[in-house]
Design a protein around this motif. Structure first.
Motif, PDB file in Angstrom:
ATOM      1  N   GLY A 112      -2.090  11.816   3.761  1.00  0.00           N
ATOM      2  CA  GLY A 112      -2.665  12.670   2.737  1.00  0.00           C
ATOM      3  C   GLY A 112      -1.820  12.707   1.479  1.00  0.00           C
ATOM      4  O   GLY A 112      -0.756  12.074   1.377  1.00  0.00           O
ATOM      5  N   ALA A 113      -2.292  13.477   0.506  1.00  0.00           N
ATOM      6  CA  ALA A 113      -1.619  13.551  -0.785  1.00  0.00           C
ATOM      7  C   ALA A 113      -0.225  14.174  -0.663  1.00  0.00           C
ATOM      8  O   ALA A 113       0.704  13.774  -1.358  1.00  0.00           O
ATOM      9  CB  ALA A 113      -2.466  14.343  -1.776  1.00  0.00           C
ATOM     10  N   TYR A 114      -0.070  15.162   0.231  1.00  0.00           N
ATOM     11  CA  TYR A 114       1.232  15.823   0.379  1.00  0.00           C
ATOM     12  C   TYR A 114       2.291  14.827   0.861  1.00  0.00           C
ATOM     13  O   TYR A 114       3.378  14.738   0.281  1.00  0.00           O
ATOM     14  CB  TYR A 114       1.115  16.990   1.363  1.00  0.00           C
ATOM     15  N   ASP A 115       1.988  14.074   1.938  1.00  0.00           N
ATOM     16  CA  ASP A 115       2.940  13.077   2.445  1.00  0.00           C
ATOM     17  C   ASP A 115       3.207  11.996   1.412  1.00  0.00           C
ATOM     18  O   ASP A 115       4.333  11.489   1.302  1.00  0.00           O
ATOM     19  CB  ASP A 115       2.399  12.455   3.731  1.00  0.00           C
ATOM     20  N   GLY A 123       2.792  -2.690  -0.534  1.00  0.00           N
ATOM     21  CA  GLY A 123       2.279  -2.446   0.812  1.00  0.00           C
ATOM     22  C   GLY A 123       2.462  -1.017   1.266  1.00  0.00           C
ATOM     23  O   GLY A 123       1.575  -0.431   1.910  1.00  0.00           O
ATOM     24  N   ASP A 124       3.613  -0.407   0.918  1.00  0.00           N
ATOM     25  CA  ASP A 124       3.861   0.970   1.354  1.00  0.00           C
ATOM     26  C   ASP A 124       2.874   1.941   0.713  1.00  0.00           C
ATOM     27  O   ASP A 124       2.346   2.848   1.369  1.00  0.00           O
ATOM     28  CB  ASP A 124       5.301   1.378   1.047  1.00  0.00           C
ATOM     29  N   ARG A 125       2.592   1.756  -0.578  1.00  0.00           N
ATOM     30  CA  ARG A 125       1.647   2.655  -1.252  1.00  0.00           C
ATOM     31  C   ARG A 125       0.214   2.436  -0.770  1.00  0.00           C
ATOM     32  O   ARG A 125      -0.584   3.377  -0.725  1.00  0.00           O
ATOM     33  CB  ARG A 125       1.741   2.467  -2.764  1.00  0.00           C
ATOM     34  N   ILE A 126      -0.105   1.192  -0.413  1.00  0.00           N
ATOM     35  CA  ILE A 126      -1.437   0.914   0.131  1.00  0.00           C
ATOM     36  C   ILE A 126      -1.616   1.634   1.464  1.00  0.00           C
ATOM     37  O   ILE A 126      -2.657   2.256   1.722  1.00  0.00           O
ATOM     38  CB  ILE A 126      -1.648  -0.601   0.287  1.00  0.00           C
ATOM     39  N   VAL A 127      -0.597   1.552   2.328  1.00  0.00           N
ATOM     40  CA  VAL A 127      -0.659   2.231   3.626  1.00  0.00           C
ATOM     41  C   VAL A 127      -0.743   3.746   3.434  1.00  0.00           C
ATOM     42  O   VAL A 127      -1.519   4.438   4.106  1.00  0.00           O
ATOM     43  CB  VAL A 127       0.560   1.859   4.492  1.00  0.00           C
ATOM     44  N   LEU A 128       0.055   4.281   2.504  1.00  0.00           N
ATOM     45  CA  LEU A 128       0.013   5.721   2.235  1.00  0.00           C
ATOM     46  C   LEU A 128      -1.373   6.165   1.802  1.00  0.00           C
ATOM     47  O   LEU A 128      -1.891   7.188   2.262  1.00  0.00           O
ATOM     48  CB  LEU A 128       1.029   6.069   1.141  1.00  0.00           C
ATOM     49  N   SER A 129      -1.993   5.406   0.897  1.00  0.00           N
ATOM     50  CA  SER A 129      -3.305   5.783   0.384  1.00  0.00           C
ATOM     51  C   SER A 129      -4.382   5.724   1.457  1.00  0.00           C
ATOM     52  O   SER A 129      -5.336   6.510   1.436  1.00  0.00           O
ATOM     53  CB  SER A 129      -3.696   4.857  -0.782  1.00  0.00           C
ATOM     54  N   MET A 130      -4.218   4.806   2.411  1.00  0.00           N
ATOM     55  CA  MET A 130      -5.235   4.625   3.439  1.00  0.00           C
ATOM     56  C   MET A 130      -5.079   5.599   4.609  1.00  0.00           C
ATOM     57  O   MET A 130      -6.075   5.968   5.239  1.00  0.00           O
ATOM     58  CB  MET A 130      -5.198   3.185   3.959  1.00  0.00           C
ATOM     59  N   PHE A 174       8.932  19.731 -12.002  1.00  0.00           N
ATOM     60  CA  PHE A 174       7.840  20.605 -12.425  1.00  0.00           C
ATOM     61  C   PHE A 174       6.555  20.398 -11.625  1.00  0.00           C
ATOM     62  O   PHE A 174       5.510  20.925 -12.000  1.00  0.00           O
ATOM     63  CB  PHE A 174       7.529  20.367 -13.915  1.00  0.00           C
ATOM     64  N   VAL A 175       6.616  19.652 -10.530  1.00  0.00           N
ATOM     65  CA  VAL A 175       5.387  19.337  -9.819  1.00  0.00           C
ATOM     66  C   VAL A 175       5.586  19.525  -8.324  1.00  0.00           C
ATOM     67  O   VAL A 175       6.691  19.394  -7.801  1.00  0.00           O
ATOM     68  CB  VAL A 175       4.946  17.883 -10.146  1.00  0.00           C
ATOM     69  N   ASP A 176       4.477  19.840  -7.625  1.00  0.00           N
ATOM     70  CA  ASP A 176       4.524  20.001  -6.175  1.00  0.00           C
ATOM     71  C   ASP A 176       4.208  18.670  -5.503  1.00  0.00           C
ATOM     72  O   ASP A 176       3.664  17.753  -6.134  1.00  0.00           O
ATOM     73  CB  ASP A 176       3.520  21.063  -5.737  1.00  0.00           C
ATOM     74  N   PRO A 177       4.539  18.512  -4.206  1.00  0.00           N
ATOM     75  CA  PRO A 177       4.338  17.225  -3.522  1.00  0.00           C
ATOM     76  C   PRO A 177       2.895  16.737  -3.532  1.00  0.00           C
ATOM     77  O   PRO A 177       2.643  15.526  -3.683  1.00  0.00           O
ATOM     78  CB  PRO A 177       4.811  17.518  -2.087  1.00  0.00           C
ATOM     79  N   THR A 178       1.910  17.634  -3.378  1.00  0.00           N
ATOM     80  CA  THR A 178       0.508  17.213  -3.319  1.00  0.00           C
ATOM     81  C   THR A 178       0.065  16.577  -4.636  1.00  0.00           C
ATOM     82  O   THR A 178      -0.551  15.499  -4.646  1.00  0.00           O
ATOM     83  CB  THR A 178      -0.398  18.419  -2.991  1.00  0.00           C
ATOM     84  N   THR A 179       0.377  17.207  -5.744  1.00  0.00           N
ATOM     85  CA  THR A 179       0.007  16.651  -7.048  1.00  0.00           C
ATOM     86  C   THR A 179       0.729  15.343  -7.307  1.00  0.00           C
ATOM     87  O   THR A 179       0.142  14.385  -7.815  1.00  0.00           O
ATOM     88  CB  THR A 179       0.331  17.663  -8.169  1.00  0.00           C
ATOM     89  N   LEU A 180       2.014  15.283  -6.956  1.00  0.00           N
ATOM     90  CA  LEU A 180       2.782  14.054  -7.148  1.00  0.00           C
ATOM     91  C   LEU A 180       2.195  12.923  -6.314  1.00  0.00           C
ATOM     92  O   LEU A 180       2.139  11.775  -6.760  1.00  0.00           O
ATOM     93  CB  LEU A 180       4.241  14.291  -6.757  1.00  0.00           C
TER      94      LEU A 180
END
Length: 555
Positions: free
Chosen positions: A257-260, A247-254, A32-38
């Motif tokens: 973007g939200a879509y990736d 570590g993976d989520r830290i790298v993603l956040s830094m 029920f959700v798109d990649p950016t919101t997720l």
């Protein structure tokens, strides 16, 4: 069966059922959700406002207090005073975590505008409100932490799993309801409100079950200094553990973007279920088996028995069989799963995700990564099962630290400067795979050294023979490679660049190719791995000896 063993077995069963429930509910939400919101909710906000706060604020207290005997406060005056002081340390986790919550909220309110690249006011309001709700949820959940610590110290896994199961159901259904009927303006806030619902349910169930027996803090009594120092030490260690674990989520956040981030969250949710449902129980049982056999070897050496070398041979054979077994499972995921992610996503997550090329590629990369998870998990299970000296445990910690450093160097490079096919989320998964290879290499080196030293003066197994026992035979590897190439060509021919329905001739043809490859692979395994099959069958059919009854008969 001893009570502690029975409780542990129940804990494994409840945890397994909870993982199944969690996967089912997560799949329901993803549809029920798109990649950016997720990406905003599952990666950025959960990392900053929820995971970091709860991990840093409570993990050290849980680890420290679980090592203290659970006393009820009855008995002598000294024991009652000791119990009150330990209880005060338990309640200290609440203000510490609330402090981290306030820090996270301050960081979020000062940086949320930079996190929304579009600059749209509605999107900014949604993201700001979602972060506030996540922080409120963390504050609500941490209020029940003394009850959770009471469950952990008393090994009350039933109450803990009950609270988390009801909360997971409420969170998922609430999130789906809000995403469906709440409008698209507050999609991220829907996740935050659902997290608040989770926290309320967890806290309510825990206080209902443990509130009567819970001892409130004593303000006229000091903290237990020894337990407090232990908790502080584990809190400091939890910072390091948090950097490695997330570590993976830290790298993603830094970096991304939200879509990736959303694409990676989806791949991790589906691809990670193999490790949580299959490999983790195997690793836990493997670690216990390795530890038990190692104890028998040490006892035989102390008693100077001649069969110690036979016991070492038995442990080596068990090690090789289990490693090969998980490798076969991992290779099946890597070979077959990576070529059928589009079909899988259409079944599980719906057409929105099934037609997303980037999502399919990320999940394919995660399927290949699963093979490295399988190898690393079981090889490290052996290290944890037999490593006893401080030097051995410390060496493993140093290796993990160095591998973590490699990840934080390699991940940004692969994510931002990779090739056309290896960049973004796929680059991040590749960095994780590189770290798994390095950790597995050290664990294999440790095992090889262990078996060579355990035989003392006996002739060690040649290293070439050791590795031949450990990995699938060359003809099997050739079949895996051929099957992967065949299914990759089949995917490109039947599925590439086409918007196909799930029930189509092209999809059925592609699935048919996979079935043929699987049948051929099974035939080769039966033909070339009969010894492995026999060893695995013997390992499963063998029953532990009742040493207590045998000794009683001897007496």
């Amino acid at each position: 069966m001893e009570p502690s063993t029975s409780v542990a077995a129940s804990g494994v069963m409840y945890s397994f059922l909870l993982r199944i429930l969690s996967f089912t509910l997560s799949q329901l939400t993803i549809r029920f959700v798109d990649p950016t919101t997720l990406g905003k909710a599952s990666i950025r906000l959960e990392l900053i406002c929820s995971t970091t706060v709860l991990f840093l604020g409570r993990e050290g207290f849980r680890l420290g207090l679980m090592r203290v005997a659970n006393g009820s406060g009855s008995g002598s005056d000294d024991k009652r005073l000791k119990a009150k002081r330990v209880n005060n340390v338990t309640w200290l986790s609440v203000p510490v975590s609330l402090f981290f919550t306030i820090v996270a909220l301050t960081v979020h309110l000062s940086t949320y505008r930079e996190q929304v690249s579009s600059g749209d006011e509605d999107e900014l309001d949604d993201y700001r409100l979602a972060g506030i709700l996540y922080c409120i949820a963390s504050a609500i959940e941490i209020i029940s932490e003394p009850c959770m610590i009471e469950c952990l110290r008393g090994m009350d896994v039933k109450v803990r799993c009950k609270a988390e199961a009801f909360a997971a159901i409420g969170k998922s259904l609430g999130c789906v309801f809000l995403l469906t009927f709440g409008g698209r303006k507050y999609n991220a806030a829907s996740f935050g409100l659902a997290q608040c619902l989770y926290a309320v349910i967890v806290s309510s169930v825990l206080y209902k079950e443990k509130g009567v027996s819970l001892e409130w803090p004593s303000f006229n009594v000091k903290f237990d200094s020894a337990v407090l120092k232990l908790c502080i030490m584990f809190c400091l260690q939890s910072v390091f553990k948090h950097l490695l674990t997330d570590g993976d989520r830290i790298v993603l956040s830094m970096i991304l973007g939200a879509y990736d981030s959303g694409v990676y969250a989806m791949a991790s949710a589906y691809g990670g279920m193999a490790s949580r449902l299959i490999f983790q129980p195997l690793e836990e049982n493997g670690r216990m088996l390795f530890s038990n056999k190692h104890a028998h070897i040490m006892r035989a050496k102390e008693e100077e028995k001649e069969d110690s070398c036979k016991l070492v041979d038995g442990l080596e054979n068990t090690y090789c069989v289990l490693i090969k077994f998980v490798l076969y499972i991992g290779l099946v995921f890597a070979t077959f799963g990576s070529n059928y992610t589009t079909v899988l996503l259409r079944i599980l997550a719906g057409e929105r995700w099934g037609s997303n090329v980037q999502a399919a590629e990320a999940l394919s990369a995660f399927c290949i990564y699963t093979a490295f998870i399988a190898l690393n998990g079981m090889t490290e299970a052996f290290v944890y099962g037999v490593a006893k000296s401080g030097f051995e445990v410390g060496s493993l910690a140093v290796v993990h630290g160095l591998v973590g450093l490699v990840f934080y160097i390699a991940a940004p490079l692969l994510v931002t400067h990779g090739t056309e096919y290896i960049s973004g989320t796929v680059g991040l998964i590749l960095a994780n795979g590189l770290c798994m290879v390095l950790r597995s290499a050290y664990s294999l080196y440790f095992a090889l050294s262990y078996f060579e030293n355990a035989r003392n003066n006996a002739t060690p197994t040649p290293r070439s023979r050791f590795f031949r026992k450990l990995f699938p035979k060359p003809p099997i590897i050739a079949v895996f490679v051929s099957a992967y190439i065949s299914m990759r060509h089949s995917r490109d021919y039947f599925m590439g660049g086409k918007q196909l329905k799930f029930l189509s001739i092209e999809t059925a043809s592609h699935v048919g190719v996979g079935i043929v490859c699987l049948v051929i692979l099974v035939g080769f395994v039966f033909a070339f791995e009969r010894d492995f099959g026999h060893s695995l069958k013997m390992m499963v059919s063998v029953r532990p000896r009742n040493t207590g009854s045998s000794k009683a008969k001897a007496d």
